[in-house]
Design an enzyme around this catalytic site. Structure first.
Site, PDB file in Angstrom:
ATOM      1  N   GLU A 251       0.821  -1.213   0.000  1.00 45.81           N
ATOM      2  CA  GLU A 251       0.000   0.000   0.000  1.00 45.81           C
ATOM      3  C   GLU A 251       0.856   1.264   0.000  1.00 45.81           C
ATOM      4  O   GLU A 251       0.642   2.189   0.779  1.00 45.81           O
ATOM      5  CB  GLU A 251      -0.952  -0.025   1.203  1.00 45.81           C
ATOM      6  CG  GLU A 251      -1.859  -1.247   1.175  1.00 45.81           C
ATOM      7  CD  GLU A 251      -2.932  -1.275   2.269  1.00 45.81           C
ATOM      8  OE1 GLU A 251      -2.707  -0.706   3.345  1.00 45.81           O
ATOM      9  OE2 GLU A 251      -3.995  -1.879   2.009  1.00 45.81           O
ATOM     10  N   ASP A 330      -8.406  -9.067   4.039  1.00 45.63           N
ATOM     11  CA  ASP A 330      -8.148  -7.986   4.984  1.00 45.63           C
ATOM     12  C   ASP A 330      -9.232  -7.904   6.052  1.00 45.63           C
ATOM     13  O   ASP A 330     -10.067  -6.997   5.999  1.00 45.63           O
ATOM     14  CB  ASP A 330      -8.070  -6.659   4.209  1.00 45.63           C
ATOM     15  CG  ASP A 330      -7.479  -5.547   5.038  1.00 45.63           C
ATOM     16  OD1 ASP A 330      -6.949  -5.839   6.111  1.00 45.63           O
ATOM     17  OD2 ASP A 330      -7.541  -4.386   4.603  1.00 45.63           O
ATOM     18  N   GLU A 358     -12.517  -2.521  12.085  1.00 42.14           N
ATOM     19  CA  GLU A 358     -12.527  -1.790  10.810  1.00 42.14           C
ATOM     20  C   GLU A 358     -13.683  -2.223   9.902  1.00 42.14           C
ATOM     21  O   GLU A 358     -14.410  -1.391   9.374  1.00 42.14           O
ATOM     22  CB  GLU A 358     -11.186  -1.999  10.101  1.00 42.14           C
ATOM     23  CG  GLU A 358     -11.108  -1.323   8.750  1.00 42.14           C
ATOM     24  CD  GLU A 358      -9.730  -1.458   8.108  1.00 42.14           C
ATOM     25  OE1 GLU A 358      -8.824  -2.040   8.723  1.00 42.14           O
ATOM     26  OE2 GLU A 358      -9.579  -0.958   6.972  1.00 42.14           O
TER      27      GLU A 358
HETATM   28  C1  GCV Z   1      -2.402   0.404   8.432  1.00 43.10           C
HETATM   29  C2  GCV Z   1      -5.936  -2.193   5.523  1.00 43.10           C
HETATM   30  C3  GCV Z   1      -6.342  -0.929   6.231  1.00 43.10           C
HETATM   31  C4  GCV Z   1      -5.197   0.060   6.289  1.00 43.10           C
HETATM   32  C5  GCV Z   1      -4.026  -0.631   7.015  1.00 43.10           C
HETATM   33  C6  GCV Z   1      -3.666  -1.877   6.206  1.00 43.10           C
HETATM   34  C7  GCV Z   1      -2.565  -2.676   6.862  1.00 43.10           C
HETATM   35  O1  GCV Z   1      -5.724  -1.956   4.179  1.00 43.10           O
HETATM   36  O2  GCV Z   1      -7.460  -0.394   5.604  1.00 43.10           O
HETATM   37  O3  GCV Z   1      -5.613   1.187   7.003  1.00 43.10           O
HETATM   38  O4  GCV Z   1      -2.921   0.230   7.126  1.00 43.10           O
HETATM   39  O5  GCV Z   1      -4.791  -2.714   6.122  1.00 43.10           O
HETATM   40  O6  GCV Z   1      -2.894  -3.670   7.482  1.00 43.10           O
HETATM   41  O7  GCV Z   1      -1.410  -2.312   6.729  1.00 43.10           O
END
Ligand code: GCV
Length: 646
Positions: A251, A330, A358
């Site tokens: 990411e 995720d 989340e």
């Molecule tokens: C900290 C998901 C979340 C992101 C998070 C990522 C991760 O994509 O939406 O906010 O980033 O996981 O676990 O690194």
């Protein structure tokens, strides 16, 4: 002001007498243990002996607690075990009807950690309970709440905490620099005095940001020596630091791929540089292409962690631990178990869960996650052949299956600076539950819930039975009104709250459901992306065909017509309608169970949770209606029960 959760028991001296050989070596851990005993309002005029014994089978963290009436002995081989034992004694004494205690407990997992996604400006990525209590205005805060947090962690046997977000940006890059090392050390010492190691998240490209070495190539000697010096500097100031957590090549975060190196080369470079300080590198496997081209039907995000890491088994240094999310996507409400578990016998692994909700209601909906985590941990990996042989996920991540040097469990935490720490009062059951579960994965979700309810709300029978019912029905209810049959992702992109069936469908994150008028799901068997083949047998064969795929995951693995009949005899479309109506009804039940507790629990907690239920009631109906009308309008198939669909 904030609540003290299950540790709300401090009082003036309670007349307890503490003796034993541990007092001879009095240091901060023993002092803190004694403080806990002498100031607990539930203990009066007892005699407690604290002994450090020769029994090395108790390891560094185990304890033995025996006694009845007025006399108790808490025994451990090391001070860390002793303080865990003291907290456990207080809990058991409170929970036991006849005040007899006789337990010997040794934690199952070597690492039992929480990961904070706290940023230094005070915000929390995916935080749903206020702001950070570690950071405010780009500075570190250490106050009474920090100490209470260390107590909370110790009371559950957590032994590690990562205090900053894995996306290390802006001021957080300075956590390993002179500017903050003094305060990091203060924090590390405070947590160490409760048996908890402090960890930091690391920016892989730190040597580039520092501008002294214009590279982060793990094989470049200049980069290696930059890290060696950096860790020397850090450990000179923070000798108690446990090590670092790294999100690389994920990411938008930098990593070894930029230099044509693999994940092992990246991790090992840091591990080599930190090894002389006894530190560990926890390396995340959440590596995937988040810029996916929808025309590329072979690329499957679910395969990524496996494809990037599996072939590197045996290549990681022994002070590297791979941190692997429970599912391949995720933290959805339902996913299969990541196929890497049980597939890397020569590489330390730990599992990453998320108690920050989340995708499970963001702590506005109640969702007790421990039953879900139990399912994941009991998944049979068949790592040693088709007969189960000490090879569940629990066995793998507690190091039993392959004798890992390091292994364990961590969760992305759900805490913040809200008065009650977790936003939703009932979300504290996940903070409590995950700690207990990582210490003792044999506990059932019900047992953990009961303990938490009694220690938090007292032992009124109705309180116990109603809250237990609420907790136990909450995750299934959430799953019912969420995306159906394991497909996931029908949320609003970006902030991940509320229903939006096509929100991610036309985006670049590789999270498709491919619903048409006739079918839904994507084929992940050997004719499709091949994801199902990554599992050991018999799973690979079972996931290959719809008839043998566990139905709660059917749409994760297969493209199916809506009129396919499930084992209950109902079609997929009817199942979608039914579960969505049921899910919203379940919330009505939970809300009324909670309302019955009026007059039996603290009014402010009662009202806070009532308000959250009011929101959940209307929001679950929104979920129900948006998902049902999406499928109704796509398929034009009526509900057999004639209920209103929009
Ligand atoms: C900290 C998901 C979340 C992101 C998070 C990522 C991760 O994509 O939406 O906010 O980033 O996981 O676990 O690194």
């Amino acid at each position: 002001m904030y609540t003290k959760l299950w540790l709300d028991y401090y009082t003036e001296e309670n007349g307890i007498s503490v003796s034993g050989n541990a007092l001879e070596q009095s240091g901060s851990i023993v002092d803190n243990a004694i403080l806990e005993l002498r100031h607990c309002k539930y203990l009066k005029d007892l005699n407690v002996i604290l002994n450090l014994s020769e029994d090395s089978d108790l390891g560094d963290e185990g304890y033995r607690i025996t006694g009845a009436g007025k006399d108790y002995t808490i025994e451990a081989h090391k001070e860390q075990g002793l303080i865990y034992g003291v907290f456990r004694f207080i809990a058991l004494y409170r929970l036991s009807a006849d005040k007899t205690v006789d337990v010997r407990e040794i934690p199952a997992s070597r690492l039992r950690m929480l990961n904070h996604w706290d940023n230094m400006d005070g915000s929390i990525e995916r935080g749903y309970s206020g702001n950070s209590f570690f950071f405010v205005n780009n500075d570190i805060v250490i106050d009474e709440r920090t100490r209470d947090y260390a107590r909370i962690l110790c009371s559950l046997g957590y032994n590690g905490v990562v205090i900053n977000n894995v996306n290390v940006k802006a001021e957080a890059c300075n956590l390993i620099n002179e500017k903050f090392l003094g305060k990091v050390n203060e924090l590390a010492k405070l947590f160490a005095s409760y048996g908890v190691k402090l960890f930091l998240s690391l920016n892989y490209a730190a040597p580039v940001e520092d501008r002294t070495v214009n590279s982060a190539d793990p094989l470049d000697p200049k980069v290696i020596s930059w890290w060696e010096k950096k860790f020397d500097e850090v450990y000179a100031k923070v000798p108690e630091l446990g090590g670092f957590l790294v999100k690389a090549d994920s990411e938008g975060r930098p990593g070894p791929f930029t230099y044509g190196r693999n994940q092992a080369e990246g991790a090992n470079m840091l591990a080599g540089a930190i090894s002389k300080h006894g530190g560990i590198i926890i390396w995340r496997c959440f590596v995937y292409n988040c810029q996916q081209d929808w025309r590329d039907l072979k690329t499957d995000r679910a395969r990524s962690a496996y494809d990037y890491f599996h072939n590197l088994d045996g290549e990681f240094a022994d002070n590297v631990i791979l941190q692997i999310k429970n599912g391949p996507m995720d933290f959805q409400v339902r996913e299969p178990v990541t196929p890497l578990f049980g597939k890397m016998p020569k590489t330390n692994q730990m599992i990453e869960f998320q108690i920050a909700q989340e995708y499970t209601g963001q702590q506005r909906h109640v969702c007790y996650l421990i039953p879900w985590f139990k399912e994941v941990l009991s998944f049979e990996t068949y790592a040693k052949g088709e007969k189960p042989d000490g090879s569940t996920v629990k066995d793998v991540v507690t190091g039993q299956t392959f004798g890992y040097k390091y292994s364990g469990m961590c969760a992305v935490t759900n805490t913040g600076n809200d008065e009650n720490w977790t936003g939703h009062d009932l979300a504290a059951a996940n903070l409590y539950g995950f700690g207990r579960l990582s210490f003792n994965p044999e506990l059932t979700a019900e047992e953990i819930a009961e303990e938490w309810i009694k220690l938090t709300f007292g032992d009124d029978d109705l309180v116990l039975s109603n809250i237990r019912k609420i907790l136990m029905m909450s995750w299934p209810a959430y799953e019912k009104y969420n995306a159906p049959l394991g497909i996931g992702w029908m949320v609003n992109p970006n902030y991940h709250y509320g229903p939006n069936p096509d929100g991610y469908e036309y985006d670049r994150w590789g999270t498709y459901h491919k619903a048409t008028a006739k079918t839904i799901g994507l084929e992940r068997n050997s004719d499709g992306t091949g994801y199902s083949t990554l599992y050991n047998e018999p799973w690979a064969s079972l996931y290959e065909k719809p008839e043998t795929t566990p139905e709660e995951l059917l749409l994760f693995f297969h493209k199916m017509p809506y009129d396919y009949k499930l084992k209950t005899g109902e079609t997929i479309i009817q199942h979608i309608y039914d579960t969505h109506f049921e899910g919203a009804e379940d919330v009505e039940v939970m809300a009324s169970l909670w309302r019955e507790l009026e007059g039996r629990i603290d009014t402010s907690a009662l009202e806070r949770v009532n308000a959250r239920f009011e929101h959940q009631l209307s929001h679950s109906k929104e979920w129900r209606d948006v998902i049902n009308s999406y499928f109704y309008r796509k398929t034009l198939i009526e509900d057999e029960k004639g209920r209103e669909l929009y």
